[in-house]
Design a protein around this motif. Structure first.
Motif, PDB file in Angstrom:
ATOM      1  N   GLY A  35       6.318   2.010   5.031  1.00  0.00           N
ATOM      2  CA  GLY A  35       5.049   1.392   5.429  1.00  0.00           C
ATOM      3  C   GLY A  35       5.132  -0.123   5.595  1.00  0.00           C
ATOM      4  O   GLY A  35       4.849  -0.650   6.678  1.00  0.00           O
TER       5      GLY A  35
ATOM      6  N   GLU B 202       5.005  -2.326   9.126  1.00  0.00           N
ATOM      7  CA  GLU B 202       3.994  -3.379   9.311  1.00  0.00           C
ATOM      8  C   GLU B 202       4.664  -4.702   9.708  1.00  0.00           C
ATOM      9  O   GLU B 202       4.210  -5.389  10.620  1.00  0.00           O
ATOM     10  CB  GLU B 202       3.175  -3.560   8.029  1.00  0.00           C
ATOM     11  CG  GLU B 202       2.162  -4.686   8.181  1.00  0.00           C
ATOM     12  CD  GLU B 202       1.195  -4.832   7.015  1.00  0.00           C
ATOM     13  OE1 GLU B 202       1.498  -4.364   5.909  1.00  0.00           O
ATOM     14  OE2 GLU B 202       0.133  -5.438   7.235  1.00  0.00           O
TER      15      GLU B 202
ATOM     16  N   ASP C 131       6.679   6.498   6.399  1.00  0.00           N
ATOM     17  CA  ASP C 131       8.030   6.530   5.815  1.00  0.00           C
ATOM     18  C   ASP C 131       9.016   7.256   6.734  1.00  0.00           C
ATOM     19  O   ASP C 131      10.148   6.804   6.927  1.00  0.00           O
ATOM     20  CB  ASP C 131       7.998   7.194   4.429  1.00  0.00           C
ATOM     21  CG  ASP C 131       7.203   6.382   3.414  1.00  0.00           C
ATOM     22  OD1 ASP C 131       7.043   5.169   3.615  1.00  0.00           O
ATOM     23  OD2 ASP C 131       6.732   6.960   2.421  1.00  0.00           O
TER      24      ASP C 131
ATOM     25  N   GLY D 181      -1.845   3.493  -0.950  1.00  0.00           N
ATOM     26  CA  GLY D 181      -0.770   2.588  -0.542  1.00  0.00           C
ATOM     27  C   GLY D 181      -0.879   2.079   0.891  1.00  0.00           C
ATOM     28  O   GLY D 181      -0.621   0.893   1.148  1.00  0.00           O
TER      29      GLY D 181
ATOM     30  N   ASP E  49       0.572   2.368  -6.111  1.00  0.00           N
ATOM     31  CA  ASP E  49       0.360   2.931  -7.447  1.00  0.00           C
ATOM     32  C   ASP E  49       0.445   1.877  -8.559  1.00  0.00           C
ATOM     33  O   ASP E  49       1.334   1.022  -8.563  1.00  0.00           O
ATOM     34  CB  ASP E  49       1.374   4.045  -7.697  1.00  0.00           C
ATOM     35  CG  ASP E  49       1.057   5.265  -6.842  1.00  0.00           C
ATOM     36  OD1 ASP E  49      -0.037   5.298  -6.256  1.00  0.00           O
ATOM     37  OD2 ASP E  49       1.901   6.164  -6.767  1.00  0.00           O
TER      38      ASP E  49
ATOM     39  N   GLY F 124       0.889   7.860   0.102  1.00  0.00           N
ATOM     40  CA  GLY F 124       2.127   8.534   0.487  1.00  0.00           C
ATOM     41  C   GLY F 124       2.010  10.047   0.345  1.00  0.00           C
ATOM     42  O   GLY F 124       2.722  10.798   1.003  1.00  0.00           O
TER      43      GLY F 124
HETATM   44  O1  KG4 Z   1      -0.541   5.069  -3.133  1.00  0.00           O
HETATM   45  P1  KG4 Z   1       0.945   4.987  -3.084  1.00  0.00           P
HETATM   46  O2  KG4 Z   1       1.620   3.833  -3.773  1.00  0.00           O
HETATM   47  O3  KG4 Z   1       1.620   6.285  -3.660  1.00  0.00           O
HETATM   48  C1  KG4 Z   1       1.059   7.548  -3.518  1.00  0.00           C
HETATM   49  O4  KG4 Z   1       0.128   7.873  -4.296  1.00  0.00           O
HETATM   50  O5  KG4 Z   1       1.507   8.253  -2.601  1.00  0.00           O
HETATM   51  O6  KG4 Z   1       1.357   5.013  -1.541  1.00  0.00           O
HETATM   52  C2  KG4 Z   1       2.681   4.858  -1.123  1.00  0.00           C
HETATM   53  C3  KG4 Z   1       2.700   4.902   0.401  1.00  0.00           C
HETATM   54  C4  KG4 Z   1       4.112   4.936   0.978  1.00  0.00           C
HETATM   55  O7  KG4 Z   1       4.163   5.970   1.932  1.00  0.00           O
HETATM   56  C5  KG4 Z   1       4.246   3.575   1.637  1.00  0.00           C
HETATM   57  O8  KG4 Z   1       5.090   3.555   2.764  1.00  0.00           O
HETATM   58  C6  KG4 Z   1       2.814   3.264   2.020  1.00  0.00           C
HETATM   59  O9  KG4 Z   1       2.050   3.732   0.939  1.00  0.00           O
HETATM   60  N1  KG4 Z   1       2.569   1.822   2.208  1.00  0.00           N
HETATM   61  C7  KG4 Z   1       2.201   1.280   3.383  1.00  0.00           C
HETATM   62  C8  KG4 Z   1       2.156  -0.116   3.170  1.00  0.00           C
HETATM   63  N2  KG4 Z   1       2.471  -0.360   1.866  1.00  0.00           N
HETATM   64  C9  KG4 Z   1       2.724   0.846   1.289  1.00  0.00           C
HETATM   65  N3  KG4 Z   1       1.938   1.835   4.586  1.00  0.00           N
HETATM   66  C10 KG4 Z   1       1.614   1.015   5.602  1.00  0.00           C
HETATM   67  N4  KG4 Z   1       1.570  -0.336   5.485  1.00  0.00           N
HETATM   68  C11 KG4 Z   1       1.815  -0.940   4.288  1.00  0.00           C
HETATM   69  N5  KG4 Z   1       1.761  -2.265   4.178  1.00  0.00           N
END
Ligand code: KG4
Ligand code: ZN
Length: 347
Positions: free
Chosen positions: A196, A200, A183, A286, A318, A153
């Motif tokens: 996300g 999906e 997002d 993510g 995370d 994210g």
């Molecule tokens: O790694 P993370 O949990 O937090 C950060 O370090 O930013 O990533 C969160 C991001 C969010 O933007 C969320 O919408 C995205 O990961 N995300 C996804 C999916 N699951 C989470 N994006 C696309 N498809 C998914 N299934």
């Protein structure tokens, strides 16, 4: 035979996470056994605001940390910890401070002889492929040199990874991170935060070829552009498409948007893999929880004869387990981060 017991704490954004992870095996072939892992998600709290509100995140972390600690370590005196690890950046500084201060407090109270070590959240993502049993069967040597893509994210970062302890950033996004783009696009489609997983889900019933959305920077082969990304234009293209087509089929829009993002991520990563003679692709963050992205990477890696080492699905978003993995590797790299929140910490 090394053996470590790590207590790890992650509060960089909107998840409060604690884990207890045992590490054994050798320095070149570590094995991580997750004894306990807890994540308290704040999604419901931030959802009405369409994104993370830093001060609300801080308040929730302060509330959640002692509860999770009690759950993970009901009897601190009996625990033979070797390391306490806490995320120090990048992320939201008020949120990071809650984790750092809490780590100092529990160390002083229960584990005064155990070292407390700061961890880079992005190293947690990058190294979380080690939680997959796949690399064990292939053996670590077969993976390096590798190309790592962190798609989260807050970040979209490509790295050349020479070994478990040596890497170099090749490029990153110049504007929005790909998860941020998911997002923001979800919001345009009236889907809830985080977008996300919602995109999906909706995309499964849509046609990925319905709308030819742009593939930003895909054909930019300039030294400054070839390994960098740009996602803000893609979100704007969705905005204009919805404005000009009020009856647009939202599932088609979601599927076409997702396809464009995946196309850019896979093409640029494979380009980096061939330029650096990589033997594998490490995928994390993510967005890497996205099944279509994982499948697309599996297909292109096979086509290029490169191994694919994604982080197991549950450790992409995370969590504190990846922080334990990163501290273990960090101690071998002799890399130290100060116990100070740094919102912009670089990998
Ligand atoms: O790694 P993370 O949990 O937090 C950060 O370090 O930013 O990533 C969160 C991001 C969010 O933007 C969320 O919408 C995205 O990961 N995300 C996804 C999916 N699951 C989470 N994006 C696309 N498809 C998914 N299934
Ligand atoms: Zn993250």
């Amino acid at each position: 035979m090394l053996k470590n017991l790590i207590l790890s704490i992650e509060t960089s954004c909107d998840e409060t996470a604690l884990a207890l992870v045992e590490v054994f095996g050798t320095a070149s072939n570590p094995q991580f056994r997750v004894k306990k892992s807890c994540i308290s998600s704040q999604i419901a709290i931030h959802r009405p605001f369409g994104g993370v509100v830093p001060n609300l995140a801080k308040r929730e972390h302060l509330k959640n940390l002692p509860v999770l600690f009690q759950h993970i370590v009901p009897q601190p005196k009996k625990l033979k910890l070797t390391t306490i690890a806490v995320t120090v950046g990048p992320g939201l500084e008020p949120a990071l401070w809650t984790g750092i201060e809490f780590a100092k407090q529990i160390r002083a109270e229960h584990f005064p002889d155990v070292p407390l070590v700061g961890v880079n959240h992005l190293e947690g993502h990058l190294l979380s492929f080690l939680l997959s049993p796949q690399y064990r069967t292939r053996g670590m040597r077969a993976l390096f040199p590798a190309v790592g893509l962190i798609a989260s994210g807050g970040h979209t970062t490509l790295l050349s990874v020479q070994s478990l302890t040596r890497w170099k950033k090749l490029g990153e996004t110049r504007d929005d991170a790909v998860g941020e783009c998911f997002d923001k696009t979800a919001r345009l489609l009236s889907l809830p935060y985080p977008g996300g997983p919602e995109i999906e889900k909706l995309a499964r019933s849509g046609n990925p070829l319905a709308v030819p959305f742009p593939r930003p920077m895909l054909y930019d082969n300039s030294p400054n552009g070839k390994f960098n990304f740009s996602f803000s234009g893609l979100k704007t293209a969705v905005l204009y498409h919805l404005r000009d087509n009020p009856n647009a089929h939202h599932a088609d829009v979601a599927a076409s948007f997702q396809e464009s993002a995946i196309d850019v991520l896979t093409t640029k990563t494979m380009h980096a893999a061939s330029e650096t003679n990589a033997r594998s692709v490490l995928l994390s963050g993510g967005v890497a929880a996205n099944q279509r992205l994982r499948t697309s990477f599996a297909v292109v890696c096979k086509k290029h004869g490169v191994a694919f080492a994604p982080t197991p699905i549950r450790y992409n978003t995370d969590n504190a387990v990846m922080i334990a993995v990163a501290v273990w590797v960090g101690l071998r790299r002799k890399k130290r981060y100060p116990l100070t929140a740094n919102g912009c910490l670089e990998i």
